[in-house]
Design a protein around this motif. Structure first.
Motif, PDB file in Angstrom:
ATOM      1  N   SER A  95       0.831  -1.202   0.000  1.00  0.00           N
ATOM      2  CA  SER A  95       0.000   0.000   0.000  1.00  0.00           C
ATOM      3  C   SER A  95       0.864   1.249   0.000  1.00  0.00           C
ATOM      4  CB  SER A  95      -0.901   0.016   1.233  1.00  0.00           C
ATOM      5  OG  SER A  95      -1.748  -1.115   1.290  1.00  0.00           O
ATOM      6  N   ALA A  97       0.966   5.478   0.868  1.00  0.00           N
ATOM      7  CA  ALA A  97       0.365   6.390   1.831  1.00  0.00           C
ATOM      8  C   ALA A  97       0.974   7.779   1.683  1.00  0.00           C
ATOM      9  CB  ALA A  97       0.571   5.863   3.247  1.00  0.00           C
ATOM     10  N   ASP A  99       2.066  11.432   3.325  1.00  0.00           N
ATOM     11  CA  ASP A  99       2.623  11.952   4.578  1.00  0.00           C
ATOM     12  C   ASP A  99       2.697  13.471   4.476  1.00  0.00           C
ATOM     13  OD1 ASP A  99       6.069  11.773   5.814  1.00  0.00           O
ATOM     14  OD2 ASP A  99       4.290  12.733   6.659  1.00  0.00           O
ATOM     15  N   TYR A 107       0.912   9.091   8.626  1.00  0.00           N
ATOM     16  CA  TYR A 107       0.416   9.141   7.257  1.00  0.00           C
ATOM     17  C   TYR A 107      -1.066   9.487   7.280  1.00  0.00           C
ATOM     18  CZ  TYR A 107       4.857   7.163   5.893  1.00  0.00           C
ATOM     19  OH  TYR A 107       6.194   6.971   5.677  1.00  0.00           O
ATOM     20  N   TYR A 109      -3.270   9.662   4.434  1.00  0.00           N
ATOM     21  CA  TYR A 109      -4.139   8.989   3.466  1.00  0.00           C
ATOM     22  C   TYR A 109      -3.486   7.697   3.007  1.00  0.00           C
ATOM     23  CZ  TYR A 109      -6.107  13.669   3.329  1.00  0.00           C
ATOM     24  OH  TYR A 109      -6.661  14.875   3.665  1.00  0.00           O
ATOM     25  N   TRP A 110      -4.348   6.711   2.750  1.00  0.00           N
ATOM     26  CA  TRP A 110      -3.866   5.390   2.356  1.00  0.00           C
ATOM     27  C   TRP A 110      -4.614   4.900   1.124  1.00  0.00           C
ATOM     28  CZ3 TRP A 110      -0.102   2.584   5.021  1.00  0.00           C
ATOM     29  CH2 TRP A 110       0.324   3.172   6.223  1.00  0.00           C
TER      30      TRP A 110
END
Length: 120
Positions: A95, A97, A99, A107, A109-110
């Motif tokens: 995944s 992410a 930062d 972080y 959003y993923w």
């Protein structure tokens, strides 16, 4: 809000290479540092690599540093993870992410992740 979409996963043989992509969208995406993580079945999520806006990189382990390369193309709103000499233990969901602060500590959003399977 930043949205992230990974691609490029698949099933490969030991020793093969694979390049993952993470396409980003949203305001001010280019201001974010970015990271790659992975999670194997039954294991905790593991840090793989991090890249700042200017391109400074860090890696989770010496093995990753020697075989993986994180990069970004800000014009294409995309980051990459080039993986070579893949091993069965690299099998995981990978995944990306975003930062916001650039320090790799948190972080914001993923993405959903992309499966990488390395067969022996």
């Amino acid at each position: 809000q930043v949205q992230l979409l990974e691609s490029g996963g698949g099933t490969v043989n030991t020793g093969d290479s694979l390049r993952l992509s993470c396409a980003a969208s949203g305001p001010s995406w280019g201001d974010y540092a970015m990271g790659w993580f992975r999670q194997a079945p039954g294991k905790e999520r593991e840090f793989v690599a991090h890249i700042t806006y200017s391109g400074a990189t860090t890696y989770g382990t010496d093995s990753m540093r020697g075989r993986f390369t994180i990069s970004r193309d800000n014009a294409k709103n995309t980051i990459y993870l080039q993986m070579s000499s893949l091993k069965p233990e690299d099998t995981a969901v990978y995944s990306c992410a975003a930062d916001r602060w650039g320090d790799g500590l948190m972080y914001d959003y993923w993405g959903q992740g992309t499966q990488v399977t390395v067969s022996s």
